[in-house]
Design a protein around this motif. Structure first.
Motif, short mmCIF file in Angstrom:
data_model
loop_
_atom_site.label_atom_id
_atom_site.label_comp_id
_atom_site.label_asym_id
_atom_site.label_seq_id
_atom_site.Cartn_x
_atom_site.Cartn_y
_atom_site.Cartn_z
N VAL A 171 114.43 9.13 2.33
CA VAL A 171 112.83 9.49 2.21
C VAL A 171 112.38 9.53 3.72
CG1 VAL A 171 110.59 8.88 1.01
CG2 VAL A 171 112.61 8.37 0.20
N ALA A 172 111.97 10.58 4.18
CA ALA A 172 111.50 10.78 5.57
C ALA A 172 110.12 10.89 5.54
CB ALA A 172 112.25 12.03 5.94
N TRP A 173 109.60 10.08 6.59
CA TRP A 173 108.05 9.98 6.81
C TRP A 173 107.86 10.57 8.32
CZ3 TRP A 173 109.89 6.44 3.40
CH2 TRP A 173 108.88 5.82 2.36
N LEU A 174 106.61 11.19 8.25
CA LEU A 174 106.09 11.74 9.71
C LEU A 174 105.51 10.42 10.43
CD1 LEU A 174 106.21 14.10 11.39
CD2 LEU A 174 103.82 14.44 10.62
N VAL A 175 105.97 9.72 11.18
CA VAL A 175 105.13 8.73 12.08
C VAL A 175 105.03 9.14 13.48
CG1 VAL A 175 106.35 7.27 10.56
CG2 VAL A 175 107.08 7.59 12.78
N TRP A 176 103.96 8.24 13.98
CA TRP A 176 103.51 8.54 15.50
C TRP A 176 104.73 8.15 16.40
CZ3 TRP A 176 99.04 11.24 16.09
CH2 TRP A 176 98.15 11.37 14.74
N SER A 177 104.84 8.71 17.32
CA SER A 177 105.95 8.48 18.40
C SER A 177 105.26 7.37 19.06
CB SER A 177 106.02 9.84 19.39
OG SER A 177 106.92 10.73 18.97
N GLU A 178 104.22 7.27 19.42
CA GLU A 178 103.67 5.90 19.86
C GLU A 178 102.37 5.68 19.39
OE1 GLU A 178 103.60 5.56 24.29
OE2 GLU A 178 105.01 7.44 24.41
N PRO A 179 102.35 4.86 18.40
CA PRO A 179 100.99 4.57 17.76
C PRO A 179 100.00 4.17 18.68
CG PRO A 179 102.72 3.43 16.56
CD PRO A 179 103.52 4.20 17.91
N ALA A 180 100.08 3.47 19.78
CA ALA A 180 99.08 3.15 20.52
C ALA A 180 98.55 4.48 21.41
CB ALA A 180 99.67 2.32 21.70
N ARG A 181 99.10 5.51 21.15
CA ARG A 181 98.77 6.77 21.97
C ARG A 181 98.11 7.74 20.97
NH1 ARG A 181 103.39 9.79 24.45
NH2 ARG A 181 102.00 11.71 23.84
N PRO A 222 102.27 6.43 8.28
CA PRO A 222 102.32 5.10 8.10
C PRO A 222 102.05 4.77 9.42
CG PRO A 222 104.34 5.96 7.48
CD PRO A 222 103.43 7.10 7.66
N LEU A 223 101.50 3.27 9.65
CA LEU A 223 101.67 2.72 10.97
C LEU A 223 102.52 1.42 10.89
CD1 LEU A 223 97.80 2.71 11.89
CD2 LEU A 223 99.59 3.67 12.93
N PRO A 224 103.12 1.13 11.73
CA PRO A 224 104.04 -0.32 11.83
C PRO A 224 103.29 -1.52 11.60
CG PRO A 224 104.00 0.53 13.91
CD PRO A 224 103.17 1.54 13.46
N VAL A 225 103.87 -2.43 10.88
CA VAL A 225 103.23 -3.82 10.72
C VAL A 225 104.14 -4.57 11.74
CG1 VAL A 225 102.61 -5.70 9.22
CG2 VAL A 225 102.34 -3.27 8.35
N LEU A 226 103.75 -5.16 12.66
CA LEU A 226 104.18 -5.88 13.71
C LEU A 226 105.52 -5.17 14.19
CD1 LEU A 226 103.33 -9.36 12.53
CD2 LEU A 226 102.64 -8.32 14.43
N GLY A 227 105.43 -3.96 14.20
CA GLY A 227 106.82 -3.04 14.70
C GLY A 227 107.60 -2.57 13.49
N ASN A 228 107.11 -3.03 12.48
CA ASN A 228 108.00 -2.76 11.15
C ASN A 228 107.44 -1.78 10.15
OD1 ASN A 228 109.18 -3.02 8.50
ND2 ASN A 228 110.23 -5.06 9.18
N TYR A 229 108.54 -0.69 10.08
CA TYR A 229 107.92 0.44 9.11
C TYR A 229 108.48 0.20 7.86
CZ TYR A 229 106.14 3.44 12.98
OH TYR A 229 105.26 4.23 13.92
N LEU A 230 109.59 -0.50 7.75
CA LEU A 230 110.48 -0.41 6.57
C LEU A 230 109.58 -1.11 5.31
CD1 LEU A 230 112.83 0.27 5.07
CD2 LEU A 230 113.94 -1.87 5.95
N LEU A 285 104.49 13.96 19.82
CA LEU A 285 103.38 13.37 19.11
C LEU A 285 104.23 12.78 17.93
CD1 LEU A 285 100.39 15.94 19.03
CD2 LEU A 285 100.48 13.82 20.24
N PHE A 286 105.08 13.13 17.38
CA PHE A 286 105.57 12.67 16.18
C PHE A 286 107.20 12.52 16.11
CE2 PHE A 286 101.68 12.77 14.27
CZ PHE A 286 101.06 14.09 14.45
N LYS A 287 107.52 11.65 15.18
CA LYS A 287 109.17 11.56 15.07
C LYS A 287 109.19 11.41 13.49
CE LYS A 287 108.93 6.67 16.57
NZ LYS A 287 109.37 5.59 17.69
N ILE A 288 110.46 11.57 13.07
CA ILE A 288 110.77 11.31 11.66
C ILE A 288 111.50 9.72 11.29
CG2 ILE A 288 111.57 12.27 9.50
CD1 ILE A 288 109.68 14.05 11.22
#
Lengths: 214, 201
Positions: free
Chosen positions: B180-190, B83-91, B126-129
């Protein structure tokens, strides 16, 4: 008295040797000069050709360099993508299969055992310098009947040996087994069971130092 | 031979001059030429060795290109589950996913809240949880169906932190909370450029 008069001029004097000294000197000097000349020519020609070969090799290297760099870049990008793929794949592969574990729990719990609490802790810790999932399952329950201890032991054994647990659980142990307090039923026992899952290592890319570029 | 004769003296002078000239030629021309020859020969050997390595590398280009394309395609497929954040919001997105999985399953979701963010690698990985905690009430079978749905619909979502407490007043509905744990990009812009291009398209 004997007089010896030498009427032969110096230039007419003949050497008793078969080879003339003059000739030897001239031949030696000429040979030395020719050898020196040959040596000089060989050195200069060799040096010239070596320089030409060096220039040609350098030119070839310069022509090949851009292609080489693009392939090196591609290789580096491929390594990064492979690290990325591995990180994602390993994360997916190491997640405990909770649907089958929970369904399995339903099937291994003996009929006279009632589970009162189930807790799963999962931490992501560094194990041997690699991030890893460390999962522990705690089960609390009550066992009724004369053979309550046997039933709890059976549950402990099932969590160690039966599928799907045998693929995940490294160690299962009954931590507590005692009579239930404040309960009317005499044969009621309460127990705590702890299961430690096998440590599941996540992907850690290998850091390779780049070669010094010349 | 008369050493006092002019011829002899001239000859000696000529030899000395010749040796001198030869020495000068040797020092200023021949030795530098030999040195240059040796140096250039060594350079040629080194350059040829380097060229051989470069040619070998260049020859592997088609193989590397093919592997690169395969890897890129695999990541594009997998990235759909990150998932990518929506205006910085993942939740928001995560809660929507969980409620969608809950669907018609009889699981009463009480709350979905941020739990924590875990860095996998200490060196700028690259990733964080990203973990969220879900609380609710349901029977064990309904919880099992929800877990199956959550993990089944996204291969990169992981369930953990399960806490099930039986309720004395209602044995068929337990107090449940789980993470519930998701794998997300550490820095989506990167994230890789080809993923961002796809998003634009």
């Amino acid at each position: 008295m004997n007089l010896h008069v030498n009427l032969i001029v110096d230039s007419e004097v003949r050497n008793s040797s078969r080879v003339s000294r003059n000739f030897l000197v001239k031949a030696t000097v000429t040979s030395a000069a020719v050898l020196a000349l040959v040596f000089v020519v060989v050195v200069f020609v060799g040096s010239h050709f070596a320089r030409q070969a060096m220039l040609f090799s350098e030119q070839e290297r310069k022509q090949l360099d851009p292609v080489f760099r693009s392939v090196s870049d591609l290789r580096r990008q491929l390594a990064e993508l492979q690290d990325m793929t591995n990180a994602i794949t390993v994360w997916s592969r190491t997640r405990p299969d909770w649907p089958s574990l929970l369904a399995g729990l339903q099937s291994v719990v003996p009929a006279n055992i009632q589970l009162t609490r189930m807790t799963v802790n999962e931490n992501i810790n560094q194990v041997d310098n690699t991030p890893a999932r460390v999962v522990t399952l705690y089960i609390q329950g009550r066992a009724a009947g004369e053979h309550a201890d046997r039933d709890v032991q059976e549950l402990e054994k099932s969590l160690k040996e039966k599928p799907p647990f045998n693929g995940f659980v490294e160690h299962a142990e009954v931590k507590q087994f005692e009579a239930a307090k404040n309960e009317a039923q005499e044969n009621l026992r309460v127990f705590d069971l702890e299961c430690r899952f096998k440590i599941l290592k996540l992907f850690q890319p290998v850091k390779v130092r780049p070669k010094d570029s010349k | 031979m008369n050493i006092k004769s002019k011829k002899f003296q001239h000859a000696v002078l000529a030899v000395i001059a010749g040796c001198g000239l030869f020495f000068l030629a040797l020092y200023f021309f021949i030795l530098p030429a030999i040195s240059s020859w040796k140096e250039n020969s060594a350079k040629v050997t080194e350059t040829q060795k380097k060229l051989s390595e470069m040619r070998q590398m260049v020859q592997t280009r088609p193989v590397i290109q093919k592997q690169f394309e395969i890897c890129q395609a695999a990541i594009k497929t997998m990235a759909g589950n990150i998932p990518l954040p929506v205006l910085g919001n993942y939740l928001l997105g995560m809660e929507e996913y969980i409620r969608r999985c809950a669907g018609d399953i009889g699981f009463n979701i009480v709350s979905v809240a941020d739990n924590d963010v875990v860095e996998i690698s200490s060196e700028g990985g690259l990733f964080k949880i990203y973990r969220v905690r879900v609380q609710g009430r349901a029977g064990f079978n309904d919880f099992l169906r929800l877990v199956t749905s959550i993990q089944g619909n996204n291969p990169l979502v992981s369930i953990s932190g399960i806490n099930i407490i039986a309720r004395g007043d209602n044995p068929s509905a337990h107090e449940l909370s789980f993470v519930v744990a998701w794998l997300v990009w550490s820095e989506p812009a990167r994230r890789p450029a080809f993923l961002m291009e796809d998003k634009k398209n």
